[in-house]
Design an enzyme around this catalytic site. Structure first.
Site, PDB file in Angstrom:
ATOM      1  N   SER A 666      14.483  40.222  -1.491  1.00 51.28           N
ATOM      2  CA  SER A 666      13.534  41.157  -2.111  1.00 51.28           C
ATOM      3  C   SER A 666      13.095  40.702  -3.496  1.00 51.28           C
ATOM      4  CB  SER A 666      14.142  42.559  -2.192  1.00 51.28           C
ATOM      5  OG  SER A 666      15.272  42.575  -3.041  1.00 51.28           O
ATOM      6  N   LYS A 709      14.760  51.695  -6.601  1.00 53.40           N
ATOM      7  CA  LYS A 709      14.377  50.651  -7.552  1.00 53.40           C
ATOM      8  C   LYS A 709      13.393  51.186  -8.589  1.00 53.40           C
ATOM      9  CE  LYS A 709      15.145  46.817  -4.337  1.00 53.40           C
ATOM     10  NZ  LYS A 709      14.516  45.772  -3.509  1.00 53.40           N
TER      11      LYS A 709
END
Length: 813
Positions: A666, A709
C-alpha cells in the site's frame, strides 16, 4: 504550474463531502422504535448462499453428504447451524433405542439390540422383572414338596443300588469268614472267629499255614471292596447327573412359562427372540446361582472369588440401556464442544479385581455418536483436530457406517485389563463441522478422504448488500436481540447508526457486515448508556456514545504513538516542503483496535549501478509483498525513462523510525513519489500523506484500511496544528470504502482538511508538489519542460554523463 492551476488540480481530484460517508436515512423506516415492529422468526441475514447450501446438505440422505461450515467468527454460523439443524430434526423420525446385552456364547462380545424409541426402557424393565421372577420361582420350586419328593425318589433309587453293592460285598466277605466295616475314616476288613472279630492273640496263635490262608482271603476281599467302591463311584456320578438333569428339568418347568409373554411381545424382533432363548437356556444351565448361598460350602466360596459372587453372576441377566431416545420428539441434535475420543465413541469402564481391571457389558458407556445416531452431530473443527485419534476414527466410522467402541490407549495401560469388543452399532448420522477457511483448505489438501465424506461446503460471507430489504432485516435483528437480552427499545435513528457502523466494519458504503457479534456489542453498550441517562429508548446519541467508549477503552496504543509524534520522538512533519521525504500511511493495531499512523519515508538517489536499495529488505524487516512493490518501482522507472539503455542509478528508500517488520504494497505509490521527488529535486508538501499501491504503468491501485489511515493522519495534523492545506491522497477506487467519522467530515467541510482521489501517479505528484507531472511525451519524444518527468529525465542524462566520465577515467587493468 501557477497557484490558480495548482488549486484547480486539487479541486478536480478533491473528494466531495457527500462521498466521505454514506449514511442510512432513518426516515426510510416506518417505525418510531423497535417496539412498533412485529416480532418475526429469527432468520439469517445476508447469507442466501449459505442458507441454500445448508438446506441442501441437511436434506440429502445419501452417505458422504456431511457438511463443513466455513466462515469467520462472529457471523452467526454456529447459531444458524444449530437453528437449521434443529428445524430439520423436528421433521425426522425418532431413531431406535440401543441396548447392549450379555452374549451367552461369547461373553467378551456383547450384543446390541435395537428397539423402537421408548421401548428400550420397557425392555430393560421386563428383563429386570424377569430376573426377579426367575429367582422367586426357582427358590419356591426348589423348596417345595414336589421337588423334595422327586429328589428323594432319585436318591432312594441310587441308594438302593449302593446298598445292593455293599450287601453283595459283605456277603462275599461273610462266605470267606470275614467282616467288612465302613467308618468315616475308611473301610476295614478283619477275619471272624466263631462269628466274632478275631483278636490279635488269636491270630498269633494260628499256624503259619492258616495265617497265609487268611492273607489270601483278605486280598480277595480287598479286591471285592475296590470293585464295589468303583461301582458306587459310577453310581454317584450317575446320581449327580440325574440330579442335575432333574434340577434342570425342574428349573425349566418352573421358569419357561415366564418367557412366553416376552416371546409374544417381541415375536417380530428376531434378535430379541434369540437373546430370550439364550437367556432361558443359560438360566436353566446355571440354576444354582438363583438359589440361596450355602455359607458352609467353602469350595463354593472359593469359586465365587474366582468367577464373581452370585450377585455379579446374576448381573449378566440385565440390560444395558445404551441409548434411550424416549424423550425425543424428532431426530437428535448434539453440539459437542469437547470431542475427545471417549466423548465421541463412548468408553468401557473397569473395576479393580485381584490386581487387574475387570469389566462387563454393563460398563459400556455411550458417546455422542451413539446419542446423535439417526440425527445430527455438530462439531468445532479446531477442537476436533486437537484430540488424538478423534479425526481418523471419526472418518473410519463414517466410511464403514458403524460405530465401534474400543480403548485406543489399552496397549499403553500400566495394569492388565480384561477387554471387551462390543458388537458395532450401525451408523446413520449427519455430521456438521464448523471451522475456518484455513482448516477447510488444510483438510482438503492433506486428507484425500475429506471431500469424500464432507461433500457440502456451507460458506458464510462477511458482507451483504446495503439495500432496503437488508436494512429492514437489520432492524428486525435489533428488535429480536434487544428483547432477547432485555435491552431498551431502539429508536429508528439508532437503528440507522447501527447500519452505518455495519458499513464501517466492512469499509464499504454499499455493503453491510454480517459479523453480528460486533454489532451486538454496540447494542448492549448503547442500551447501558441509555439506561444510565434514565432514557427509555436508545437513540443515535447512545450509539455514538457506545462507539466512542469502545474506542477509548482500546486506543491507548494509538495515543502513545500520537504523543511520541507530537513530542518529536517520532519525527513526522505535517507542514512545509522537503525533497525526498513524504508521509506514508500504515495501519497498526491489536486484536480489538486498529488505527492508522503516518510514517516518514525518505529516499536518496545517486549515480551507481546497484539500483533501488530497500533498506528494510536489506535488514530482513520487509515481507515478500513489500519487496514485490519495490521491484515494481524499478520496472516503472525503467519503462518510463530507460527503454533503450540501463539506468545508472543507485537509490535507497527507507521507512524512518520503524522497528517492526513491514509488509504489504500500500506504500508503493508513496515510495515512487519520494523517488521522483529526489530525482527531480522537487519538494513535496509534508502536509499531504499518501496511500495506495502502484503497478508498472503508474496506475494507482486500491488498498485496505483507508478510513483508519485518513483518520490517523487527521488526528496527527490536528494535534500539530491544522493549516487548511493538509490532507490525504487515496486511490479513486477507495472512495466507495469511505465511512469516515463525523469529526473528519466536519474538518473537510470547513476546508481544514482535504481528501483527494487519483488514478495515476502523475495526478498524485502534481498534488504533492504543485508542479505539473508532464508525463506525456510530445511528437519528438520529449517531456514538457519544467515538469516533474522532464526534470527526472534530465537527472538521468546527468547520471549517464557522470557514469560515462567515470568509466572513461577508470584505467584498464
Amino acid at each position: 504550474m501557477n497557484i490558480e492551476e495548482y488549486e484547480n488540480v486539487k479541486s478536480i481530484h478533491r473528494v466531495p463531502v457527500t462521498k466521505l460517508r454514506l449514511e442510512c436515512d432513518a426516515s426510510q423506516f416506518s417505525f418510531e422504535t423497535t417496539t412498533n415492529l412485529e416480532k418475526l422468526p429469527k432468520e439469517m441475514i445476508g447469507q442466501s448462499r449459505a442458507e441454500q447450501a445448508m438446506e441442501f446438505g441437511l436434506s440429502v440422505e445419501q452417505s458422504g453428504y456431511n457438511l463443513f461450515v466455513v466462515g469467520p467468527s462472529g457471523t452467526g454460523r454456529i447459531t444458524y447451524t444449530q437453528d437449521s439443524v434443529e428445524r430439520m430434526a423436528k421433521t425426522r423420525t425418532v431413531p431406535d433405542d440401543q441396548c447392549y446385552v450379555y452374549n451367552f456364547e461369547n461373553p467378551d462380545r456383547p450384543l446390541v439390540i435395537s428397539l423402537p424409541a421408548g421401548s428400550g426402557v420397557q425392555f430393560q424393565r421386563k428383563i429386570e422383572t424377569l430376573l426377579i421372577d426367575i429367582q422367586r420361582e426357582m427358590q419356591s420350586t426348589f423348596s417345595g414338596e414336589v421337588y423334595e419328593k422327586g429328589k428323594r425318589t432319585i436318591l432312594e433309587k441310587y441308594r438302593a443300588k449302593v446298598s445292593g453293592f455293599w450287601e453283595d460285598a459283605e456277603q462275599f466277605a461273610g462266605e470267606l469268614n470275614f467282616k467288612i466295616e465302613r467308618t468315616p475314616t475308611g473301610i476295614n476288613t478283619f477275619p471272624l472267629l466263631f462269628g466274632k472279630p478275631m483278636d490279635r492273640a488269636a491270630f498269633e496263635a494260628l499256624s503259619d499255614e492258616n495265617k497265609e490262608m487268611l492273607k489270601v482271603k483278605e486280598k480277595q476281599i480287598e479286591g471285592k471292596v475296590q470293585e464295589t467302591v468303583y461301582q458306587i463311584g459310577k453310581i454317584n456320578e450317575e446320581l449327580r447327573k440325574a440330579m442335575e438333569q432333574f434340577m434342570r428339568e425342574t428349573s425349566a418347568k418352573a421358569i419357561e412359562g415366564l418367557f412366553i409373554p416376552l416371546k409374544e411381545s417381541y415375536k417380530d424382533n428376531e434378535k430379541v427372540l434369540d437373546y430370550i432363548e439364550a437367556y432361558l437356556y443359560d438360566a436353566v444351565e446355571h440354576f444354582s446361582i438363583f438359589l440361596p448361598d450355602d455359607d458352609s460350602d467353602s469350595d463354593e466360596n472359593i469359586m465365587h472369588s474366582l468367577v464373581g459372587t452370585k450377585e455379579q453372576q446374576l448381573h449378566r441377566y440385565t440390560v444395558n440401556l445404551f441409548v434411550n431416545n424416549k424423550n425425543l420428539t424428532g431426530a437428535p441434535v448434539i453440539y459437542e464442544t469437547n470431542p475427545t475420543y471417549q466423548n465421541l465413541f463412548g468408553k468401557i469402564e473397569y473395576r479393580g479385581s485381584f490386581g487387574s481391571y475387570m469389566t462387563d457389558f454393563t460398563f459400556i458407556k455411550s458417546g455422542v455418536l451413539h446419542q446423535a445416531n439417526g440425527g445430527y452431530l455438530i462439531l468445532q473443527a479446531t477442537e476436533l483436530l486437537q484430540q488424538p485419534y478423534a479425526w481418523n476414527l471419526l472418518k473410519r466410522a463414517l466410511q464403514t457406517e458403524k460405530i465401534s467402541i474400543e480403548n485406543p490407549y489399552e496397549d499403553r495401560s500400566l495394569f492388565p485389563t480384561s477387554g471387551l469388543k462390543p458388537e458395532p452399532i450401525p451408523l446413520n448420522i449427519k455430521v456438521i463441522i464448523i471451522g475456518s477457511y484455513y482448516l477447510h483448505d488444510l483438510l482438503s489438501a492433506a486428507d484425500e478422504d475429506f471431500h469424500k465424506l464432507f461433500k457440502v461446503k456451507v460458506e458464510f460471507n462477511t458482507v451483504m448488500d446495503k439495500n432496503d430489504e437488508n436494512s429492514q432485516k437489520m432492524a428486525y435483528f435489533v428488535k429480536n436481540f434487544a428483547e432477547q437480552e432485555g435491552l431498551l427499545p431502539f429508536h429508528r435513528s439508532a437503528v440507522a447508526k447501527v447500519i452505518d457502523y455495519s458499513s464501517r466494519l466492512v469499509e464499504e458504503q454499499t455493503k453491510l457486515s454480517t459479523r453480528f457479534q460486533e454489532i451486538t456489542k454496540v447494542l448492549v453498550e448503547s442500551s447501558y448508556w441509555a439506561k444510565k441517562a434514565n432514557m427509555e429508548v436508545v437513540d443515535d446519541r447512545h450509539i455514538q456514545k457506545a462507539l466512542m467508549e469502545q474506542f477509548n477503552r482500546s486506543n491507548h496504543i494509538s495515543e502513545q504513538y500520537r504523543e511520541m509524534i507530537s513530542k518529536g520522538t517520532i519525527m513526522v512533519d505535517t507542514d512545509g516542503y522537503r525533497v525526498g521525504q513524504i508521509n506514508g500511511l500504515a495501519v497498526m493495531g491489536t486484536r480489538d483496535a486498529v488505527f492508522g499512523i503516518p510514517t516518514k519515508i525518505t529516499a536518496q538517489t545517486f549515480v551507481g549501478k546497484s539500483g533501488i536499495m530497500n533498506i528494510e529488505r536489506e535488514t530482513a524487516m520487509s515481507g515478500q509483498i513489500h519487496n514485490k512493490g519495490m521491484l515494481i518501482l524499478t520496472a516503472f522507472l525503467s519503462g518510463e525513462f530507460a527503454k533503450n539503455k540501463p539506468i545508472p542509478l543507485s537509490a535507497s528508500i527507507t521507512f524512518e523510525q520503524t522497528y517492526n517488520p513491514i509488509d504489504g504494497d500500500s506504500a508503493s505509490s508513496t515510495e515512487l513519489y519520494v523517488l521522483l521527488s529526489s530525482l527531480s529535486e522537487v519538494q513535496i508538501n509534508q502536509g499531504i500523506a499518501v496511500t495506495g499501491s502502484v503497478n508498472q504503468w503508474g496506475e494507482i491501485q486500491p488498498i485496505g484500511g483507508v478510513n483508519e489511515k485518513i483518520e490517523g493522519f487527521y488526528h496527527i495534523c490536528k494535534e500539530k496544528g491544522l493549516t487548511g492545506k493538509q490532507g490525504v491522497i487515496i486511490p479513486k477506487q477507495n472512495v466507495q470504502n469511505l465511512m469516515l467519522d463525523n469529526e473528519v467530515i466536519e474538518a473537510v467541510t470547513k476546508g481544514e482538511f482535504h481528501i483527494w482521489e487519483i488514478g495515476h501517479i502523475a495526478e498524485g505528484i502534481e498534488i504533492l508538489t504543485g508542479v505539473s507531472a508532464g508525463n506525456v511525451r510530445d511528437v519528438n519524444g520529449q517531456y514538457p519542460p519544467d515538469t516533474i518527468f522532464a526534470k527526472v529525465e534530465e537527472r538521468f542524462k546527468k547520471m549517464y554523463e557522470a557514469a560515462a566520465a567515470s568509466a572513461a577515467n577508470t584505467p584498464n587493468r
